[in-house]
Design a protein around this motif. Structure first.
Motif, short mmCIF file in Angstrom:
data_model
loop_
_atom_site.label_atom_id
_atom_site.label_comp_id
_atom_site.label_asym_id
_atom_site.label_seq_id
_atom_site.Cartn_x
_atom_site.Cartn_y
_atom_site.Cartn_z
N GLY A 19 -9.01 3.20 7.56
CA GLY A 19 -10.12 2.56 6.88
C GLY A 19 -9.99 1.06 6.71
O GLY A 19 -8.95 0.45 7.00
N VAL A 20 -11.09 0.48 6.21
CA VAL A 20 -11.15 -0.94 5.90
C VAL A 20 -11.89 -1.11 4.58
O VAL A 20 -12.71 -0.28 4.19
CB VAL A 20 -11.86 -1.76 7.00
N ARG A 21 -11.62 -2.23 3.92
CA ARG A 21 -12.36 -2.65 2.74
C ARG A 21 -13.21 -3.85 3.15
O ARG A 21 -12.68 -4.84 3.67
CB ARG A 21 -11.39 -3.03 1.61
N VAL A 22 -14.51 -3.75 2.94
CA VAL A 22 -15.46 -4.77 3.38
C VAL A 22 -15.95 -5.55 2.16
O VAL A 22 -16.45 -4.97 1.19
CB VAL A 22 -16.66 -4.12 4.10
N THR A 23 -15.83 -6.88 2.21
CA THR A 23 -16.33 -7.74 1.14
C THR A 23 -17.17 -8.86 1.77
O THR A 23 -17.23 -9.00 2.98
CB THR A 23 -15.18 -8.34 0.31
N GLY A 24 -17.80 -9.65 0.90
CA GLY A 24 -18.65 -10.72 1.40
C GLY A 24 -19.97 -10.22 1.96
O GLY A 24 -20.57 -10.84 2.84
N LEU A 25 -20.44 -9.08 1.43
CA LEU A 25 -21.65 -8.46 1.94
C LEU A 25 -22.36 -7.71 0.81
O LEU A 25 -21.72 -6.96 0.07
CB LEU A 25 -21.28 -7.46 3.05
N GLN A 26 -23.64 -7.93 0.67
CA GLN A 26 -24.50 -7.12 -0.19
C GLN A 26 -25.51 -6.41 0.71
O GLN A 26 -26.43 -7.02 1.26
CB GLN A 26 -25.21 -7.98 -1.24
#
Length: 270
Positions: A19-26
């Motif tokens: 998996g990955v953790r995604v940030t900087g996105l709404q």
């Protein structure tokens, strides 16, 4: 699962073992905008955790529809006003005599073309516990001992529906899938299983031998070092690729209500 596409429109932290953790996105800003990039990330890494999503059900549905046509599991209760979504909840279950339980599985694997993606939106998060666990089925395939790989190579498992009367289901209730199944997007081999009760047969094996083999493969796949436990926080959105992960809810030691809204995407193309 170590590579990432270039030029992603969001920030990514690779998680271990999957998996990955995604940030900087709404997602709510433009539900369709990140879909192509997320599709590529999911094909390689299996699971994407998107924290802090200020998202309602229409936006959640629009996000999933941007991936492709939706599908729905027989026997689930649709979310009021949203027939493509359903509720996953433990509310009242502990007192009803039917406490929630879950074993590692793939969603709706009893059809010839199982759902590509499943997503959960956190609505109510318990005070304690209630994680969702994911396994890396690429790694499970790659790490098979030589003797075990020789026993499964070329074999299929017959996946069947459980918990429902097959007579009430429109469509397929049984499908045969390779144990070592190429991912529809990447072509990479993944160990494709589901919960033991839904693995009705293994090609070329008697029932007792088939059951023992499925148990061995599930034990191999779900080793602690191959499993990510996602502890839910408010406003979490998690989406995963059913071709390369198993998942289960961990209901042990849960304190408080756990409510998720769920949707599934039928295929990998629009």
């Amino acid at each position: 699962m170590t590579t990432l596409p270039i030029d992603l429109p969001f920030d990514v932290e690779v998680l271990a073992p999957v998996g990955v953790r995604v940030t900087g996105l709404q997602v709510a800003d433009d539900p369709a905008a990140p879909v192509d990039a997320l599709r590529a990330v999911l094909a390689e890494h299996g699971v994407a955790v998107l924290p802090g999503q200020q998202l309602d059900d229409p936006q959640f549905l629009a996000f999933l529809q941007a991936f492709g046509p939706m599908t729905f599991t027989d026997g689930e209760t649709p979310l009021e006003g949203f027939p493509d979504l359903n509720v996953i909840s433990n509310v009242g279950r502990w007192d009803s005599g039917t406490p929630p339980k879950s074993s590692f599985h793939v969603d709706t694997s009893y059809v010839s073309h199982p759902p590509a993606y499943t997503a959960l939106r956190a609505v109510t998060v318990p005070e304690q516990g209630g994680a969702t666990q994911f396994t890396n089925q690429y790694a499970a395939a790659e790490s098979l001992p030589a003797e075990l790989r020789a026993r499964v190579e070329g074999r299929t498992i017959t996946h069947v529906v459980t918990g429902l009367d097959p007579e009430t289901i429109e469509g397929e209730t049984s499908a045969e899938h390779p144990i070592l199944r190429p991912h529809p997007v990447t072509g990479r081999e993944a160990l494709y299983l589901t919960t033991a009760a839904r693995c009705a047969a293994v090609s070329g094996l008697e029932q007792a031998e088939a059951d023992a083999l499925v148990a061995e493969l599930l034990a191999h796949s779900t080793r602690p070092e191959n499993t990510l436990a996602h502890a839910w926080a408010p406003q979490d959105l998690v989406i995963w690729d059913n071709a390369c992960v198993l998942h289960r809810a961990d209901h042990a030691g849960v304190v408080g209500d756990r409510v998720m809204h769920r949707g599934m995407v039928a295929s990998y193309g629009r």
